[in-house]
Design a protein around this motif. Structure first.
Motif, PDB file in Angstrom:
ATOM      1  N   PRO A 174      -3.357   4.342  10.271  1.00 19.51           N
ATOM      2  CA  PRO A 174      -2.305   5.309   9.930  1.00 19.51           C
ATOM      3  C   PRO A 174      -1.572   4.915   8.650  1.00 19.51           C
ATOM      4  CG  PRO A 174      -2.196   4.729  12.254  1.00 19.51           C
ATOM      5  CD  PRO A 174      -3.164   3.777  11.626  1.00 19.51           C
ATOM      6  N   LEU A 175      -1.054   5.910   7.933  1.00 22.55           N
ATOM      7  CA  LEU A 175      -0.374   5.644   6.665  1.00 22.55           C
ATOM      8  C   LEU A 175       0.900   4.835   6.837  1.00 22.55           C
ATOM      9  CD1 LEU A 175      -0.752   9.089   4.818  1.00 22.55           C
ATOM     10  CD2 LEU A 175      -2.022   6.972   4.387  1.00 22.55           C
ATOM     11  N   TRP A 176       1.457   4.813   8.037  1.00 19.50           N
ATOM     12  CA  TRP A 176       2.692   4.042   8.211  1.00 19.50           C
ATOM     13  C   TRP A 176       2.439   2.530   8.307  1.00 19.50           C
ATOM     14  CZ3 TRP A 176       1.588   7.519  12.462  1.00 19.50           C
ATOM     15  CH2 TRP A 176       1.075   6.909  13.592  1.00 19.50           C
ATOM     16  N   GLU A 177       1.183   2.127   8.320  1.00 19.00           N
ATOM     17  CA  GLU A 177       0.847   0.695   8.357  1.00 19.00           C
ATOM     18  C   GLU A 177       0.869   0.145   6.929  1.00 19.00           C
ATOM     19  OE1 GLU A 177       0.624  -1.121  10.911  1.00 19.00           O
ATOM     20  OE2 GLU A 177       0.214   0.230  12.593  1.00 19.00           O
ATOM     21  N   TYR A 178       2.053  -0.280   6.495  1.00 17.79           N
ATOM     22  CA  TYR A 178       2.233  -0.668   5.100  1.00 17.79           C
ATOM     23  C   TYR A 178       1.341  -1.832   4.692  1.00 17.79           C
ATOM     24  CZ  TYR A 178       4.265  -2.670   0.903  1.00 17.79           C
ATOM     25  OH  TYR A 178       4.428  -3.193  -0.358  1.00 17.79           O
ATOM     26  N   ASP A 179       1.264  -2.860   5.532  1.00 17.41           N
ATOM     27  CA  ASP A 179       0.511  -4.052   5.141  1.00 17.41           C
ATOM     28  C   ASP A 179      -0.933  -3.726   4.794  1.00 17.41           C
ATOM     29  OD1 ASP A 179       2.725  -5.620   5.460  1.00 17.41           O
ATOM     30  OD2 ASP A 179       2.211  -6.314   7.481  1.00 17.41           O
ATOM     31  N   PRO A 183      -2.042  -2.865  -1.041  1.00 12.40           N
ATOM     32  CA  PRO A 183      -2.786  -3.040  -2.298  1.00 12.40           C
ATOM     33  C   PRO A 183      -3.034  -1.724  -3.041  1.00 12.40           C
ATOM     34  CG  PRO A 183      -3.766  -4.359  -0.548  1.00 12.40           C
ATOM     35  CD  PRO A 183      -2.764  -3.461   0.112  1.00 12.40           C
ATOM     36  N   LEU A 184      -3.231  -0.633  -2.289  1.00 12.59           N
ATOM     37  CA  LEU A 184      -3.435   0.668  -2.917  1.00 12.59           C
ATOM     38  C   LEU A 184      -2.148   1.141  -3.574  1.00 12.59           C
ATOM     39  CD1 LEU A 184      -5.126   3.227  -3.452  1.00 12.59           C
ATOM     40  CD2 LEU A 184      -4.408   4.058  -1.187  1.00 12.59           C
ATOM     41  N   TRP A 185      -1.024   1.024  -2.858  1.00 14.82           N
ATOM     42  CA  TRP A 185       0.259   1.457  -3.428  1.00 14.82           C
ATOM     43  C   TRP A 185       0.597   0.627  -4.667  1.00 14.82           C
ATOM     44  CZ3 TRP A 185      -0.534   5.358  -0.927  1.00 14.82           C
ATOM     45  CH2 TRP A 185      -0.534   5.471   0.463  1.00 14.82           C
ATOM     46  N   ARG A 186       0.373  -0.655  -4.599  1.00 16.51           N
ATOM     47  CA  ARG A 186       0.686  -1.521  -5.739  1.00 16.51           C
ATOM     48  C   ARG A 186      -0.141  -1.136  -6.962  1.00 16.51           C
ATOM     49  NH1 ARG A 186      -0.392  -6.089  -3.534  1.00 16.51           N
ATOM     50  NH2 ARG A 186      -2.490  -6.359  -4.416  1.00 16.51           N
ATOM     51  N   THR A 187      -1.420  -0.861  -6.733  1.00 18.09           N
ATOM     52  CA  THR A 187      -2.297  -0.476  -7.838  1.00 18.09           C
ATOM     53  C   THR A 187      -1.855   0.831  -8.468  1.00 18.09           C
ATOM     54  OG1 THR A 187      -4.195  -1.615  -6.849  1.00 18.09           O
ATOM     55  CG2 THR A 187      -4.667   0.128  -8.455  1.00 18.09           C
ATOM     56  N   ILE A 232       7.678   7.027   4.245  1.00 26.35           N
ATOM     57  CA  ILE A 232       9.035   6.472   4.255  1.00 26.35           C
ATOM     58  C   ILE A 232       9.148   5.343   5.258  1.00 26.35           C
ATOM     59  CG2 ILE A 232      11.452   6.943   4.787  1.00 26.35           C
ATOM     60  CD1 ILE A 232      11.045   9.766   3.730  1.00 26.35           C
ATOM     61  N   VAL A 233       8.745   5.591   6.513  1.00 27.11           N
ATOM     62  CA  VAL A 233       8.940   4.585   7.550  1.00 27.11           C
ATOM     63  C   VAL A 233       8.079   3.345   7.311  1.00 27.11           C
ATOM     64  CG1 VAL A 233       9.587   6.325   9.253  1.00 27.11           C
ATOM     65  CG2 VAL A 233       7.213   5.565   9.133  1.00 27.11           C
ATOM     66  N   SER A 234       6.997   3.506   6.557  1.00 23.53           N
ATOM     67  CA  SER A 234       6.171   2.344   6.231  1.00 23.53           C
ATOM     68  C   SER A 234       6.867   1.403   5.260  1.00 23.53           C
ATOM     69  CB  SER A 234       4.852   2.809   5.603  1.00 23.53           C
ATOM     70  OG  SER A 234       5.083   3.368   4.321  1.00 23.53           O
ATOM     71  N   GLY A 235       7.906   1.909   4.590  1.00 22.64           N
ATOM     72  CA  GLY A 235       8.574   1.120   3.565  1.00 22.64           C
ATOM     73  C   GLY A 235       7.922   1.252   2.193  1.00 22.64           C
ATOM     74  N   THR A 236       6.900   2.094   2.116  1.00 21.29           N
ATOM     75  CA  THR A 236       6.166   2.235   0.851  1.00 21.29           C
ATOM     76  C   THR A 236       7.063   2.705  -0.285  1.00 21.29           C
ATOM     77  OG1 THR A 236       4.115   2.719   2.039  1.00 21.29           O
ATOM     78  CG2 THR A 236       4.237   3.426  -0.257  1.00 21.29           C
ATOM     79  N   MET A 237       7.864   3.732  -0.036  1.00 19.02           N
ATOM     80  CA  MET A 237       8.717   4.253  -1.099  1.00 19.02           C
ATOM     81  C   MET A 237       9.812   3.264  -1.457  1.00 19.02           C
ATOM     82  SD  MET A 237       9.018   8.322  -0.273  1.00 19.02           S
ATOM     83  CE  MET A 237       7.542   9.322  -0.016  1.00 19.02           C
ATOM     84  N   ASP A 238      10.276   2.487  -0.490  1.00 16.51           N
ATOM     85  CA  ASP A 238      11.323   1.506  -0.751  1.00 16.51           C
ATOM     86  C   ASP A 238      10.783   0.355  -1.598  1.00 16.51           C
ATOM     87  OD1 ASP A 238      14.170   1.273   0.055  1.00 16.51           O
ATOM     88  OD2 ASP A 238      13.528  -0.717   0.714  1.00 16.51           O
ATOM     89  N   ARG A 239       9.587  -0.095  -1.275  1.00 12.43           N
ATOM     90  CA  ARG A 239       9.018  -1.260  -1.973  1.00 12.43           C
ATOM     91  C   ARG A 239       8.409  -0.902  -3.322  1.00 12.43           C
ATOM     92  NH1 ARG A 239       7.196  -2.088   3.526  1.00 12.43           N
ATOM     93  NH2 ARG A 239       8.164  -3.935   4.474  1.00 12.43           N
ATOM     94  N   HIS A 240       8.090   0.374  -3.505  1.00 14.10           N
ATOM     95  CA  HIS A 240       7.462   0.812  -4.759  1.00 14.10           C
ATOM     96  C   HIS A 240       8.254   1.982  -5.338  1.00 14.10           C
ATOM     97  CE1 HIS A 240       3.980  -1.792  -4.098  1.00 14.10           C
ATOM     98  NE2 HIS A 240       4.038  -1.411  -2.828  1.00 14.10           N
ATOM     99  N   PRO A 241       9.431   1.697  -5.879  1.00 14.07           N
ATOM    100  CA  PRO A 241      10.333   2.775  -6.297  1.00 14.07           C
ATOM    101  C   PRO A 241       9.832   3.622  -7.463  1.00 14.07           C
ATOM    102  CG  PRO A 241      11.159   0.626  -7.000  1.00 14.07           C
ATOM    103  CD  PRO A 241      10.020   0.361  -6.067  1.00 14.07           C
TER     104      PRO A 241
END
Length: 418
Positions: A174-179, A183-187, A232-241
């Motif tokens: 699921p997309l909420w699994e940030y860990d 690597p995809l979000w960071r890239t 949002i709940v994955s923290g993706t938007m918070d960690r990758h502003p």
């Protein structure tokens, strides 16, 4: 009309168009080792969609025809999502990424998807500066997906990445699994690549009956909306502003209400001590720096396909700088060839400065279109600013326009000009 010192015509960029290669074209983009495999597969291939046949089908891959169609419709540039069937896929990849029957089948589909991406590079290069192609990935092999995103950015696909859904039963994380997806979000953030989530791929597989299809139609956008919460709940938007997300062909009206709904839960989870919401959610909420509505305002955009007048009225709640109009060419429900009337219907009486943002400026900023380079083309084919500002009379709605949702639900008896 408010004071307007801009050009006589709008520069219109469709943030939602679709295209792809004719099935045999893809052979040249596959590795040579797969040519015989492709030849066997294509012998049994039957086009699954009537609108990919004959003259209508050519709109997806005939570059000159497509350019004429869009210019005749007042559009000077486009963002291209997939539409045709890539090699080794059972149906269009935009709305269906089923788990493979075996690993070999999955690998073949991945090669077919990469062939589409390479075709898209050449298709966009045929009209420099006027097409932003979107790279497709699969989430079954994240390392391979990341390498494809890097390749696409280097190859000039400026439309960003198409993020598939992870529907229940797909076997995908699921997309909420940030860990897992970090690597995809960071890239994507490092490369400045927008992440596009188009309606269709997030819904579970539908059945073949007409009722199954009706249920799919009425729920497909809802499934796509869920990605906003999950990211949002994955923290993706918070960690990758700096990472930007686009939610396309999902409507616009859902956004203000969804932001209010999530903000409500954030407030309950953060402060309502003794409540179930607080017990389950306070750790998550206290780890984040913004409310959901603030993440939307900072990082999210709506691909507002054939936007309706009632949706344009919500532009301040959504964000005038967040809205990107799209025609959905060449789909059945597209505003083409009635986009001038659709724009007039939706954006009449609205400040032209705001309209210019929503119909082209926002997409240009996000996807890197050069408005100065497009201006001479827009000066010839773009909708007149003065005309768009005038209300569209019911009798001036063209015959057949009600195929497009922008024209649906108008008050009074609908009359159309012949």
């Amino acid at each position: 009309m408010p004071e307007w010192e801009g050009p006589e015509r709008y520069t219109v960029i469709s943030a939602d168009c679709h295209g792809g290669g004719e099935i045999h074209e893809y052979r040249a983009y596959l590795p040579a080792r797969l040519h015989e495999e492709f030849d066997r597969w294509v012998q049994g291939y039957k086009v699954p969609y009537p609108d990919l046949l004959g003259d209508n089908g050519k709109r997806n891959w005939d570059s000159d025809r497509r350019l004429r169609d869009l210019e005749d419709d007042g559009v000077v540039a486009e963002v291209i999502y997939p539409n045709t069937v890539p090699p080794f896929f059972p149906k269009a990849s935009l709305t269906d990424q089923p788990p493979a029957a075996n690993a070999g089948d999955l690998q073949l589909r991945w090669e077919g998807l990469k062939a589409h991406n390479r075709w898209m590079v050449d298709f966009c290069a045929a009209t420099p500066g006027r097409r932003a192609g979107i790279v497709q990935i699969m989430l079954h092999d994240l390392d391979a997906a990341i390498e494809e995103v890097k390749w696409a950015a280097a190859a000039g696909l400026t439309g960003g990445v198409l993020l598939p859904g992870t529907p229940p039963g797909s076997g995908l994380v699921p997309l909420w699994e940030y860990d897992h997806y970090e690597p995809l979000w960071r890239t994507c953030e490092e490369l400045g690549v927008p992440v596009n989530h188009h309606t269709g791929s997030a819904a579970p597989p539908m059945g073949d009956s007409l009722i199954d299809k009706v249920v799919f139609l009425t729920e497909v956008s809802w499934w796509a909306h869920r990605a906003f919460t999950h990211l949002i709940v994955s923290g993706t938007m918070d960690r990758h502003p700096d990472l930007q997300f686009v939610f396309t062909e999902q409507g616009t009206a859902w956004i203000p209400e969804e932001c209010r709904r999530l903000d409500y839960y954030w407030a309950r989870m953060g402060k309502a001590v003794g409540s179930q919401e607080y017990e389950w959610g306070h750790t998550l909420v206290n780890s984040m720096s913004l409310k959901p509505s603030e993440y939307w305002a900072r990082q999210c955009h709506v691909g507002a396909s054939f936007q309706r007048p009632a949706e344009a009225a919500l532009r301040y709640e959504v964000g005038v700088d967040r809205v990107m109009w799209g025609s959905d060419y060449p789909h059945k429900e597209a505003s083409h060839p009635f986009s001038r009337e659709a724009l007039q219907l939706t954006y009449n009486s609205i400040d032209p400065h705001e309209v210019a943002q929503m119909v082209g400026g926002n997409a240009a900023k996000l996807y890197g279109f050069d408005l100065d380079a497009l201006a001479p083309i827009a000066a010839k084919v773009g909708p007149l600013v003065e005309q768009v500002y005038k209300p569209l009379a019911i009798e001036d709605i063209p015959k057949g326009a009600d195929k497009c949702p922008a024209f649906v639900g108008l008050p009074g008896a609908v009359r159309v000009k012949p």
